[in-house]
Write a protein that holds these residues in place. Sequence first.
Motif, PDB file in Angstrom:
ATOM      1  N   VAL A 169      -3.548   4.930  50.820  1.00 26.74           N
ATOM      2  CA  VAL A 169      -3.343   5.571  52.121  1.00 26.74           C
ATOM      3  C   VAL A 169      -2.367   6.730  51.965  1.00 26.74           C
ATOM      4  CG1 VAL A 169      -2.573   5.251  54.500  1.00 26.74           C
ATOM      5  CG2 VAL A 169      -3.730   3.379  53.313  1.00 26.74           C
ATOM      6  N   GLY A 170      -2.760   7.911  52.443  1.00 26.28           N
ATOM      7  CA  GLY A 170      -1.854   9.051  52.432  1.00 26.28           C
ATOM      8  C   GLY A 170      -1.273   9.312  51.065  1.00 26.28           C
ATOM      9  N   THR A 181     -12.327   0.234  45.814  1.00 26.99           N
ATOM     10  CA  THR A 181     -11.193   1.007  46.329  1.00 26.99           C
ATOM     11  C   THR A 181     -11.544   1.691  47.636  1.00 26.99           C
ATOM     12  OG1 THR A 181     -10.433   1.444  44.061  1.00 26.99           O
ATOM     13  CG2 THR A 181      -9.591   2.891  45.786  1.00 26.99           C
ATOM     14  N   LEU A 182     -10.645   1.603  48.600  1.00 22.03           N
ATOM     15  CA  LEU A 182     -10.745   2.334  49.862  1.00 22.03           C
ATOM     16  C   LEU A 182      -9.654   3.392  49.885  1.00 22.03           C
ATOM     17  CD1 LEU A 182     -11.727   2.766  52.814  1.00 22.03           C
ATOM     18  CD2 LEU A 182     -10.102   0.984  53.495  1.00 22.03           C
ATOM     19  N   ILE A 183     -10.028   4.623  50.211  1.00 20.24           N
ATOM     20  CA  ILE A 183      -9.093   5.749  50.307  1.00 20.24           C
ATOM     21  C   ILE A 183      -9.044   6.188  51.761  1.00 20.24           C
ATOM     22  CG2 ILE A 183      -8.552   8.070  49.497  1.00 20.24           C
ATOM     23  CD1 ILE A 183     -10.621   7.363  47.143  1.00 20.24           C
ATOM     24  N   LEU A 232     -10.714  13.999  45.119  1.00 24.42           N
ATOM     25  CA  LEU A 232     -10.603  13.839  43.664  1.00 24.42           C
ATOM     26  C   LEU A 232     -10.523  12.356  43.297  1.00 24.42           C
ATOM     27  CD1 LEU A 232      -8.077  16.692  42.814  1.00 24.42           C
ATOM     28  CD2 LEU A 232     -10.509  16.636  42.258  1.00 24.42           C
ATOM     29  N   LEU A 233      -9.718  11.592  44.033  1.00 22.50           N
ATOM     30  CA  LEU A 233      -9.669  10.147  43.798  1.00 22.50           C
ATOM     31  C   LEU A 233     -11.050   9.529  43.983  1.00 22.50           C
ATOM     32  CD1 LEU A 233      -6.378   9.221  45.719  1.00 22.50           C
ATOM     33  CD2 LEU A 233      -6.725   9.025  43.245  1.00 22.50           C
ATOM     34  N   ASN A 234     -11.739   9.965  45.030  1.00 22.92           N
ATOM     35  CA  ASN A 234     -13.070   9.455  45.324  1.00 22.92           C
ATOM     36  C   ASN A 234     -14.052   9.767  44.191  1.00 22.92           C
ATOM     37  OD1 ASN A 234     -14.971   8.325  47.383  1.00 22.92           O
ATOM     38  ND2 ASN A 234     -15.889  10.345  47.184  1.00 22.92           N
ATOM     39  N   ARG A 235     -13.872  10.914  43.574  1.00 28.55           N
ATOM     40  CA  ARG A 235     -14.751  11.309  42.466  1.00 28.55           C
ATOM     41  C   ARG A 235     -14.435  10.562  41.185  1.00 28.55           C
ATOM     42  NH1 ARG A 235     -13.819  17.132  40.142  1.00 28.55           N
ATOM     43  NH2 ARG A 235     -12.352  15.934  38.864  1.00 28.55           N
ATOM     44  N   ARG A 241     -14.695   4.032  48.571  1.00 30.72           N
ATOM     45  CA  ARG A 241     -15.057   4.400  49.926  1.00 30.72           C
ATOM     46  C   ARG A 241     -13.958   5.321  50.433  1.00 30.72           C
ATOM     47  NH1 ARG A 241     -16.718   0.077  47.247  1.00 30.72           N
ATOM     48  NH2 ARG A 241     -18.002  -1.452  48.348  1.00 30.72           N
ATOM     49  N   LEU A 242     -14.314   6.269  51.280  1.00 31.02           N
ATOM     50  CA  LEU A 242     -13.346   7.280  51.710  1.00 31.02           C
ATOM     51  C   LEU A 242     -13.395   7.442  53.222  1.00 31.02           C
ATOM     52  CD1 LEU A 242     -11.376   9.676  51.254  1.00 31.02           C
ATOM     53  CD2 LEU A 242     -13.377  11.100  50.782  1.00 31.02           C
ATOM     54  N   ALA A 243     -12.226   7.377  53.856  1.00 28.52           N
ATOM     55  CA  ALA A 243     -12.100   7.636  55.291  1.00 28.52           C
ATOM     56  C   ALA A 243     -11.141   8.796  55.492  1.00 28.52           C
ATOM     57  CB  ALA A 243     -11.587   6.392  56.015  1.00 28.52           C
ATOM     58  N   VAL A 244     -11.613   9.871  56.118  1.00 33.24           N
ATOM     59  CA  VAL A 244     -10.787  11.052  56.379  1.00 33.24           C
ATOM     60  C   VAL A 244     -10.633  11.201  57.887  1.00 33.24           C
ATOM     61  CG1 VAL A 244     -10.604  13.548  56.149  1.00 33.24           C
ATOM     62  CG2 VAL A 244     -11.535  12.202  54.262  1.00 33.24           C
TER      63      VAL A 244
END
Length: 346
Positions: free
Chosen positions: A184-185, A282-284, A300-303, A309-312
């Motif tokens: 997170v953040g 992993t969840l971002i 970049l972390l997601n890649r 998984r990514l939540a923006v």
Amino acid sequence: MYDDIHITPSPDQAVGNHLGEKRASSASGTSRLGLWETEMKHRLFFAVLLAVTACLPATAQANTPETRFVEGDDVRYAYRAHGTETGTPLVLSQRFRGTMDDWDPAFLDALAETRPVVVFDGAGVSSSTGEVPTSIAGMADDMAAFVGALGHVEVDVLGWSMGGFVVQELAMRHPELVDRLILVGTGPAGSAETPAPEEGVFEVATRPTYGAEEREHLFFADAPSSLAPAEASMARIDAERDPNAEPPTTPEVMQVQGAAIGAWLGGGDGAFERLAAIETPTLIVAGDRDPFFPVLGAFLLNREIPDTRLAVYPMAGHAPHHQWPEHVAQIIDDFLADTTPSVADE
């Protein structure tokens, strides 16, 4: 309450291993804009397009559990246990200069509805004894020691900001300990692609004390729609501090933590290159106006991490979980409850 939130693509469309596709994109020298566009299409468990007026500030107020202590090899760790006594514990790792008092109680309340949640002070921080580790890797080993002292053999972990660095290293150095990883953040270690923080943000972060102006600047987006959630979060946190306030982080601790952060962001640990070794689901969670870690770092972390998984959150800063505590907690709960096989299991 969340009727204006759109999730694209759906979770079942996003689950799968696009690792080769992501590596090919990276190897071809994709531009930052191209990276952004590619990552918007691939590996997004949650692309959260949040209409901020649809979400009201959380009103939950936690009753702060008593501070407990557990003995490690050389450290007496201070911690607090929220929530149920059964299930896989979710252990939280705090930001730079933060203590157990610096989590939004509404966020902790929401997380603790369905599982045990543990917050703690690392070695040398606030109510814990010992010396602060001088590297992010050392902080990860310290967190592993704390989890072991509690008697757990496997936990879910969440790291915010510097704590996100720590849990990345924890997943790399102690993979057997981590069932699910939540960032997170935060951002990746230094690399040629890692975006730089906003100018002047670390000067604000290292001021002797934080007033409302500093906290709003550091943790929330500079936008009118963020003002009410920011004020509500700060009020909740401040209400929980008295009369059970923890000792504040000392300048000496801040200096050690700051040096460790500098080394991490300088790439000296080689952690960026090792992200691909993380097999943990992993969840971002990121805000699109984070002054410390521009949102490109989340992509970049997601890649780089294979199973993500990514939540923006639009119009959110460094602390999206404090701006929208109940909603972020729900996303985390959904992620932890997801039984889809991980990439490592395929």
